[in-house]
Write an enzyme that holds these catalytic residues in place. Structure first.
Site, PDB file in Angstrom:
ATOM      1  CD  GLU A 143       1.556  22.326  -4.324  1.00 35.43           C
ATOM      2  OE1 GLU A 143       2.092  22.563  -3.095  1.00 35.43           O
ATOM      3  OE2 GLU A 143       0.113  20.913  -3.404  1.00 35.43           O
ATOM      4  CG  ASP A 161      10.210   0.816   2.790  1.00 33.40           C
ATOM      5  OD1 ASP A 161      11.441   0.170   2.174  1.00 33.40           O
ATOM      6  OD2 ASP A 161      10.076   0.558   4.017  1.00 33.40           O
TER       7      ASP A 161
HETATM    8  C1  GLC Z   1      11.803  -2.607   2.056  1.00 33.20           C
HETATM    9  C2  GLC Z   1      13.420  -2.387   2.650  1.00 33.20           C
HETATM   10  C3  GLC Z   1      13.472  -2.856   3.576  1.00 33.20           C
HETATM   11  C4  GLC Z   1      13.433  -2.760   4.862  1.00 33.20           C
HETATM   12  C5  GLC Z   1      11.606  -3.325   4.581  1.00 33.20           C
HETATM   13  C6  GLC Z   1      11.279  -2.859   5.193  1.00 33.20           C
HETATM   14  O1  GLC Z   1      12.173  -3.349   1.594  1.00 33.20           O
HETATM   15  O2  GLC Z   1      14.761  -1.671   1.631  1.00 33.20           O
HETATM   16  O3  GLC Z   1      15.443  -2.662   4.071  1.00 33.20           O
HETATM   17  O4  GLC Z   1      13.693  -4.160   5.976  1.00 33.20           O
HETATM   18  O5  GLC Z   1      10.844  -1.683   3.076  1.00 33.20           O
HETATM   19  O6  GLC Z   1      11.342  -1.276   5.740  1.00 33.20           O
END
Ligand code: GLC
Ligand code: CA
Length: 591
Positions: A295, A240
């Site tokens: 790994e 993310d």
């Molecule tokens: C990413 C996720 C989104 C979230 C953001 C903050 O963009 O896909 O859904 O709100 O990160 O974590």
């Protein structure tokens, strides 16, 4: 006689000169020789667990719900699933606010449920990727609670980005950065003695404090989190906000001026560009994680969520020792235009090929308006942050036709592709959710000014005449399902020729047997009866993919057999089949 602007494989050359007279063919991307790594041509299905299937009737989708429906995904023909977060969380941002990276949120299940899901998926030949959320924790995370209880300058605070404010009394935020969800990216805390204190950085909601990636403990912790899930058997991670982990030193104000490579000034995108995104330091972190996953046996992978541009910048995330894949959001954002599709596909393949990476196509996910609805707008393929009931409403039929054409285009391209749950049903965005039902922090954080992402997160319709359309046995649904969703329910599409579901299933099957994911791309221009700006055509192995965006129907190339179409074909005056507007077909050269 076909003209070749670049060297083409011999077999393809003779095939094409016979079958495609007077066309120009330009090879952009070569097929992979031999068996590709599994992820290079994989189709990966994103599960948003809260909205997939609810097993216990509380109206919230959960992990046992996913396990119980894996057969749907096997039947559809995907290679893997990616699960959006299911970790312990106050669910202020749908679970992208993690309070404990090693625990499952009780609303979604237990660790035993994860183990059961992994075992069942592996048993059925599906790999499983999970989400890693390293840019920020939830403010409910133990570390942040400890930081709040500790003094300025303490080790506990150093795991986050705390600063004193500007202004005489520190009453102004430390810099001018904005939160993606609205308002300043800083929130001021109250110190233990009740005095107004430091500010902490949050690029997202105030309940999502950014971690400090200059801090060694943060590195060590995330490496352990990776290992925790790798040891449990996950096949990889979607990372993310991979482009946000490292901020420019000294956290400078952002002046909001962006100069393009050619020196041209353009209007900046206030929350996607600036000194908080795409800093060189992120690449070291990704390299360290690549070593960790390497790994483990079984070709485990990393996929970066990185909203960076241009495509050459994104390609830096998929250099050989970094993440394996990175979502191609430039493709997702492409307007409904042949020249634009041709350009973005060419640039993507060239940029990724230059670093030996695969291109990872995507049209929808839990953060964007579902692609049939984007393509049903007057400015087809434009990229609104959400669609409210008071905004222009997409043309549902036209959007669906275009959405299906875009999906068949994507699935015919060489590379990997991600599907977002419900797109195999052709689901539109839900634009008329009641205000009180909305939960996206974008909506809540802007006082409703930005409608947010709830409209693409509505629970799936499985059975048209069951409670909650088969999503939940009790009929409960954490976001209400629009009445129109009944028409899209899986059971109304199963086995129905021409349904969106059957189109996806057939396309995934053909893509696999014809090895299109590891295949080639040669643009074809000048097919009889087509205009360069209206018809996109390319050859991938022995399949020609033709997409007609023009108002006029175009003929099917003689001698080619129709493999699949996104829409019923037309017939011309001579009784020959034609490709109507907003349609993609896959054709096979007869041998
Ligand atoms: C990413 C996720 C989104 C979230 C953001 C903050 O963009 O896909 O859904 O709100 O990160 O974590
Ligand atoms: Ca549930």
């Amino acid at each position: 006689m076909a003209e070749f602007t670049q060297k083409v494989d011999h077999s393809m050359k003779s095939l094409m000169s016979k079958q495609l007279p007077s066309t120009t063919t330009t090879l952009i991307h070569r097929a992979i020789v031999g068996a590709p790594d599994w992820w290079r041509d994989a189709v990966i299905y994103q599960v948003y667990p809260r909205s997939f299937a609810d097993s216990n009737g509380d109206g919230i989708g959960d992990l046992p719900g996913v396990t119980a429906r894996l057969d749907h995904l096997v039947e559809l023909g995907v290679d893997a699933i990616w699960l959006s977060p299911f970790y312990r969380s106050p669910l202020k941002d749908g679970g992208y606010d993690v309070a404990d990276y090693r625990e499952v949120d009780p609303l979604l299940g237990t660790l035993a449920d994860v183990d059961a899901l992994l075992a069942a998926a592996h048993e059925q030949g599906l790999r499983v990727l999970v989400d890693l959320v390293p840019n920020h924790t939830s403010s409910a995370h133990g570390w942040f609670q400890e930081a709040l209880a500790s003094a300025p300058g303490s080790a506990a605070r150093d795991r986050y980005v705390f600063r004193t404010g500007r202004g005489e009394l520190g009453e102004e935020p430390p810099n001018n950065w904005l939160s993606k969800f609205g308002g300043p990216a800083w929130t001021r805390v109250t110190e233990a003695d009740d005095s107004p204190g430091e500010w902490y950085l949050h690029l997202f909601d105030s309940s999502q404090p950014d971690l400090n990636w200059e801090n060694a403990q943060v590195h060590a912790e995330f490496e352990q989190v990776l290992r925790f899930w790798l040891d449990r058997g996950v096949d990889g991670f979607r990372i993310d906000v991979a482009h946000g982990l490292v901020k420019a030193p000294e956290l400078p104000d952002w002046t909001g001026r962006t100069t393009t490579a050619t020196g041209r000034k353009r209007r900046p995108n206030v929350t996607d560009e600036g000194p908080m995104w795409d800093q060189d330091g992120v690449h070291e972190i990704l390299r360290a994680w690549r070593k960790v996953v390497a790994e483990y046996p079984g070709d485990r992978v990393l996929v970066a969520e990185a909203w960076v541009q241009p495509i050459e910048r994104l390609a830096r995330y998929v250099r050989p020792d970094e993440t394996h894949q990175a979502f191609n959001f430039e493709f997702l954002k492409t307007r409904w235009s042949v020249p634009r599709y041709r350009a973005v596909i060419t640039e993507s393949l060239e940029a990724n090929d230059s670093v030996g990476a695969t291109t990872t196509w995507v049209l929808s996910n839990h953060d964007v308006v579902r692609h049939p609805s984007r393509l049903g707008l007057k400015k087809a393929g434009s990229f609104p942050a959400g669609i409210a009931a008071t905004d222009e409403q997409p043309d549902e039929h036209r959007g669906l036709m275009r959405g299906r054409a875009a999906s068949l285009l994507m699935l015919g391209l060489p590379g990997s592709a991600y599907l977002y749950q419900g797109e195999e049903l052709g689901l539109p965005e839900a634009t008329a959710l009641p205000t009180e039902a909305r939960q996206d922090p974008t909506f809540l954080g802007t006082g409703g000014n930005k409608i947010g992402r709830d409209g693409c997160r509505v629970p799936l319709p499985w059975v048209a005449d069951a409670p909650a359309l088969g999503f939940s046995p009790s009929g409960a649904s954490w976001l209400p399902q629009p009445a129109s969703f009944a028409r899209y329910a899986l059971d109304t599409q199963l086995g129905v020729p021409g349904s969106t579901y059957e189109m996806y299933r057939a396309a995934l099957h053909l893509r696999r047997v014809r090895r299109l994911g590891s295949g080639s791309l040669a643009w074809v221009v000048g097919l009889a009866g087509t205009k360069k700006k209206k018809v996109l055509a390319f050859i991938n192995r022995d399949v020609m993919i033709v997409m007609n965006l023009g108002a006029a129907a175009v003929p099917i190339t003689p001698g080619c057999a129709v493999l699949i179409t996104s829409r019923r074909l037309g017939i011309d005056a001579e009784g020959r089949q034609t490709i109507p507007r907003d349609t993609t077909v896959w054709l096979r050269f007869s041998s």
